[in-house]
Design a protein around this motif. Structure first.
Motif, mmCIF file in Angstrom:
data_model
loop_
_atom_site.group_PDB
_atom_site.id
_atom_site.type_symbol
_atom_site.label_atom_id
_atom_site.label_comp_id
_atom_site.label_asym_id
_atom_site.label_seq_id
_atom_site.Cartn_x
_atom_site.Cartn_y
_atom_site.Cartn_z
ATOM 1 N N UNK A 194 0.827 -1.235 -0.115
ATOM 2 C CA UNK A 194 0.041 -0.074 0.144
ATOM 3 C C UNK A 194 0.902 1.280 0.123
ATOM 4 N N UNK A 195 0.595 2.154 -0.674
ATOM 5 C CA UNK A 195 1.374 3.313 -0.994
ATOM 6 C C UNK A 195 0.281 4.677 -1.237
ATOM 7 N N UNK A 196 0.952 5.872 -1.066
ATOM 8 C CA UNK A 196 0.479 7.003 -1.420
ATOM 9 C C UNK A 196 1.418 7.968 -2.346
ATOM 10 N N UNK A 197 0.800 7.992 -3.579
ATOM 11 C CA UNK A 197 1.579 8.775 -4.498
ATOM 12 C C UNK A 197 1.091 10.060 -5.071
ATOM 13 N N UNK A 198 2.147 10.851 -5.588
ATOM 14 C CA UNK A 198 1.359 12.112 -6.545
ATOM 15 C C UNK A 198 0.992 11.574 -7.758
ATOM 16 N N UNK A 199 0.004 12.520 -8.145
ATOM 17 C CA UNK A 199 -0.377 12.244 -9.572
ATOM 18 C C UNK A 199 0.458 12.100 -10.676
ATOM 19 N N UNK B 105 9.884 9.623 -4.097
ATOM 20 C CA UNK B 105 8.616 9.451 -5.186
ATOM 21 C C UNK B 105 7.556 8.970 -4.561
ATOM 22 N N UNK B 106 7.315 8.801 -3.191
ATOM 23 C CA UNK B 106 6.133 8.391 -2.798
ATOM 24 C C UNK B 106 6.241 7.967 -1.245
ATOM 25 N N UNK B 107 5.323 7.467 -0.729
ATOM 26 C CA UNK B 107 5.552 6.834 0.777
ATOM 27 C C UNK B 107 4.525 5.458 0.636
ATOM 28 N N UNK C 6 2.036 4.021 10.847
ATOM 29 C CA UNK C 6 2.265 5.327 10.926
ATOM 30 C C UNK C 6 3.694 5.488 10.619
ATOM 31 N N UNK C 7 4.252 6.390 9.723
ATOM 32 C CA UNK C 7 5.609 6.570 9.285
ATOM 33 C C UNK C 7 6.696 7.383 10.282
ATOM 34 N N UNK C 8 5.972 8.042 11.196
ATOM 35 C CA UNK C 8 6.885 9.126 11.881
ATOM 36 C C UNK C 8 6.811 10.257 10.832
ATOM 37 N N UNK C 9 8.070 11.031 10.865
ATOM 38 C CA UNK C 9 8.263 12.102 9.759
ATOM 39 C C UNK C 9 9.318 11.476 8.736
#
Length: 315
Positions: free
Chosen positions: A230-235, A274-276, A266-269
């Motif tokens: 699972x990841x969060x990415x910019x378009x 390129x994404x998380x 949760x990642x922390x900071x």
């Protein structure tokens, strides 16, 4: 190796030059965010990508109330092939302005795809760091890491003595207010139909003037099986360029539709690249367990919560 029990780190000598020098500005703001950790950007050394993780307030052991600042080293898992291990000998350090040298500890760790983070080394009691002008100057603290040697086990063993290289300098600026916060929930009613697909993306959503999407690998990443990635990415690349250097606190969750006890990481900071995300987010066995509540019929809900808390730059 390592000496997490000492009250103060040992001097590493004036010849110690770190491969990464990471200056955290407004260290008090880092504590106020409540983040469990902060991660630097990646730096290159010995043919691999590494980052330094700082835990701003950790407990040395259960039952002991004194908080410590902890450091550890992380290897980028995409640099590794399945079954390969990288044994690294390294030094973790904090800069002592009074003595004009780094102080810290020597440590080692066997890095593998399922073990990319070294043990945390306690460098100094948090209160001592906050009250000492030797380590904290103008509410800023400088941390370092130097990689001394690596050995790769594939089936063959190969020792690599790390050559001296220019220090990579990074700066982390943490805000005390005016955070940008965002949340989005992705409803999937057709998960069971995604089994043959390697990667699926959510509808686009906007937070903080930037467009994003969630990505899921229903059967895991190309290196990983039997797990949801699972990841969060910019378009697009324009969004990526605009977000480079932003410091983000990110939480990804798969919602529990039966009992409300969601599966959350949760990642922390972290500093934007390129994404998380997490390639081993949740095992398929646990995800599909009927009593778990994560997958009901063909329906599941994925949620992201993230906050932009600062910025970073190199140099």
């Amino acid at each position: 190796m390592g000496n997490s029990g000492s009250a103060s780190p040992a001097r590493l000598g004036k010849d110690h030059v770190p491969h990464l020098e990471w200056k955290i500005h407004v260290f008090s703001a880092l504590l106020e965010t409540g983040a469990k950790s902060a991660k630097s950007s990646y730096f290159q050394c010995s043919g691999y990508k590494w980052l330094l993780q700082v835990t701003p307030s950790m407990k040395k052991k259960a039952g002991v109330e004194t908080p410590y600042v902890g450091l550890c080293l992380k290897l980028c898992w995409t640099c590794l092939d399945p079954g390969h291990t990288v044994n690294a000998v390294f030094e973790l350090s904090v800069y002592n302005h009074s003595k004009k040298m780094y102080c810290g500890y020597k440590a080692s760790h066997n890095f593998a795809m399922d073990n990319t983070l070294s043990k945390e080394e306690c460098l100094i009691p948090l209160q001592k760091l906050l009250k000492s002008s030797a380590f904290l100057v103008d509410d800023s603290c400088v941390f370092g890491v130097k990689i001394l040697k690596t050995r790769v086990t594939s089936p063959q063993k190969k020792d690599v003595v790390v050559k001296e290289k220019a220090t990579t300098v990074q700066n982390l600026f943490v805000q005390k207010k005016e955070f940008i916060k965002g949340t989005y929930t992705w409803t999937m009613d057709n998960y069971l139909e995604l089994g043959s697909k390697n990667f699926v993306r959510s509808p686009t959503f906007e937070v903080g003037g930037h467009k994003w999407y969630l990505g899921i690998c229903p059967r895991g990443d190309r290196h990983i099986i039997d797990c949801i990635s699972l990841s969060l990415l910019p378009v697009d690349s324009k969004e990526l360029s605009a977000m480079l250097g932003k410091v983000v606190k990110l939480t990804l969750s798969i919602m529990n539709q039966k009992r409300g006890k969601h599966f959350t990481i949760t990642t922390g900071l972290v500093i934007h690249g390129s994404g998380w995300g997490w390639p081993w987010f949740l095992s398929l066995r646990k995800f599909k367990e009927p009593s778990g509540g994560y997958l009901v019929g063909s329906s599941c809900f994925v949620k992201v919560d993230f906050t932009i808390v600062g910025s970073s730059n190199d140099g």
